[in-house]
Design a protein around this motif. Structure first.
Motif, short mmCIF file in Angstrom:
data_model
loop_
_atom_site.label_atom_id
_atom_site.label_comp_id
_atom_site.label_asym_id
_atom_site.label_seq_id
_atom_site.Cartn_x
_atom_site.Cartn_y
_atom_site.Cartn_z
N ALA A 17 1.08 -1.25 -0.04
CA ALA A 17 0.01 0.03 0.10
C ALA A 17 1.00 1.28 0.04
CB ALA A 17 -0.93 0.04 1.16
N PHE A 18 2.14 1.00 -0.65
CA PHE A 18 3.05 2.20 -0.50
C PHE A 18 2.38 3.49 -1.41
CE2 PHE A 18 5.94 -0.82 1.34
CZ PHE A 18 6.39 -0.17 2.31
N TYR A 45 11.20 -2.51 4.88
CA TYR A 45 10.69 -1.84 3.69
C TYR A 45 10.68 -2.64 2.53
CZ TYR A 45 10.22 1.20 -0.39
OH TYR A 45 9.64 1.83 -1.36
N SER A 46 9.56 -2.89 2.02
CA SER A 46 8.93 -3.87 1.01
C SER A 46 8.33 -3.12 -0.44
CB SER A 46 8.40 -4.97 1.41
OG SER A 46 7.02 -4.31 1.75
N GLY A 47 8.42 -1.74 -0.45
CA GLY A 47 7.85 -0.95 -1.68
C GLY A 47 9.05 -1.16 -2.68
N SER A 48 8.68 -0.59 -3.79
CA SER A 48 9.42 -0.46 -4.95
C SER A 48 10.59 0.50 -4.80
CB SER A 48 8.55 -0.14 -6.12
OG SER A 48 8.29 1.25 -6.01
N TYR A 55 8.90 9.12 -2.22
CA TYR A 55 8.79 9.67 -0.76
C TYR A 55 9.81 10.75 -0.40
CZ TYR A 55 5.28 6.38 0.74
OH TYR A 55 4.33 5.63 0.86
N LEU A 56 11.02 10.47 -0.89
CA LEU A 56 12.33 11.42 -0.70
C LEU A 56 11.84 12.84 -1.16
CD1 LEU A 56 15.15 9.08 -0.67
CD2 LEU A 56 14.51 9.93 1.40
N LYS A 78 14.54 -9.46 -5.01
CA LYS A 78 15.33 -8.85 -6.11
C LYS A 78 15.16 -7.25 -6.02
CE LYS A 78 15.06 -12.56 -8.97
NZ LYS A 78 14.34 -13.08 -10.35
N HIS A 79 13.97 -6.69 -5.58
CA HIS A 79 13.84 -5.39 -5.56
C HIS A 79 14.51 -4.47 -4.48
CE1 HIS A 79 11.14 -5.27 -8.98
NE2 HIS A 79 10.31 -6.07 -8.23
N THR A 80 14.74 -5.17 -3.31
CA THR A 80 15.35 -4.71 -1.89
C THR A 80 16.78 -4.39 -2.28
OG1 THR A 80 14.27 -6.44 -0.64
CG2 THR A 80 16.10 -5.65 0.08
N ILE A 81 17.55 -4.95 -2.98
CA ILE A 81 18.95 -4.39 -3.27
C ILE A 81 18.98 -3.27 -3.91
CG2 ILE A 81 20.97 -4.98 -4.30
CD1 ILE A 81 20.56 -6.89 -1.96
N VAL A 82 18.00 -2.98 -4.90
CA VAL A 82 17.89 -1.72 -5.57
C VAL A 82 17.53 -0.61 -4.76
CG1 VAL A 82 16.96 -0.48 -7.58
CG2 VAL A 82 17.73 -3.00 -7.90
N SER A 83 16.35 -1.03 -3.84
CA SER A 83 16.08 -0.34 -2.87
C SER A 83 17.16 0.39 -1.97
CB SER A 83 14.67 -0.71 -2.26
OG SER A 83 13.59 -0.91 -2.94
#
Length: 146
Positions: A17-18, A45-48, A55-56, A78-83
């Motif tokens: 729901a981000f 954090y699990s958003g994209s 957000y920033l 996989k998205h976590t590393i990029v985040s």
């Protein structure tokens, strides 16, 4: 928002729901332009990765967001590393999110390694930076890190 009234940070648990939360924060600021906005920690954090940037970039609020990562929730995503790579060094936190305190330490070391690898930092740099960030956030709570 209770955290706003108390002027304390809030640890936000958000699942899928981000985008809605992003819209809420933007609307809240428009409707409450003078109100105190609390520091927000996104728990595990699990958003994209793109939402990190979104957000920033919220005017006047972007500096209030911290992104925390845990081995239990974020490992293998996989998205976590990029985040992790997109989160500025002064906005990244780590956590265990584990029910067993003994196993939690192992998970801290694992997420510390994941962040270090994603950011191309040493383990020491990662530990020092995330501790500095935690002190910054939790210094807003009476008696913590004082």
């Amino acid at each position: 928002m209770l955290a706003s009234k108390l002027k304390k940070p809030v640890n936000m648990h958000c699942v899928r729901a981000f985008g809605y939360l992003f819209d809420y924060f933007k609307a809240w600021r428009i409707n409450n332009p003078e109100a105190y906005f609390p520091t927000v920690i996104f728990h595990s954090y699990s958003g994209s990765p793109d939402m990190v940037n979104s957000y920033l970039k919220i005017p006047d609020l972007g500096k209030k967001f911290y992104f925390s990562f845990s081995h239990v929730i974020n490992h293998g995503n996989k998205h976590t590393i990029v985040s992790m790579q997109k989160v500025p060094e002064d906005r990244i936190l780590i956590e265990t999110d584990h029910i067993d305190v003994r196993a939690g330490m192992d998970h801290i070391y694992k997420v510390l390694g994941s962040v270090a690898e994603a950011k191309s930092w040493s383990l020491m740099k990662t530990a020092e930076q995330t501790m500095l960030n935690a002190k910054q956030v939790f210094s807003q709570c009476n008696g913590v890190f004082q």
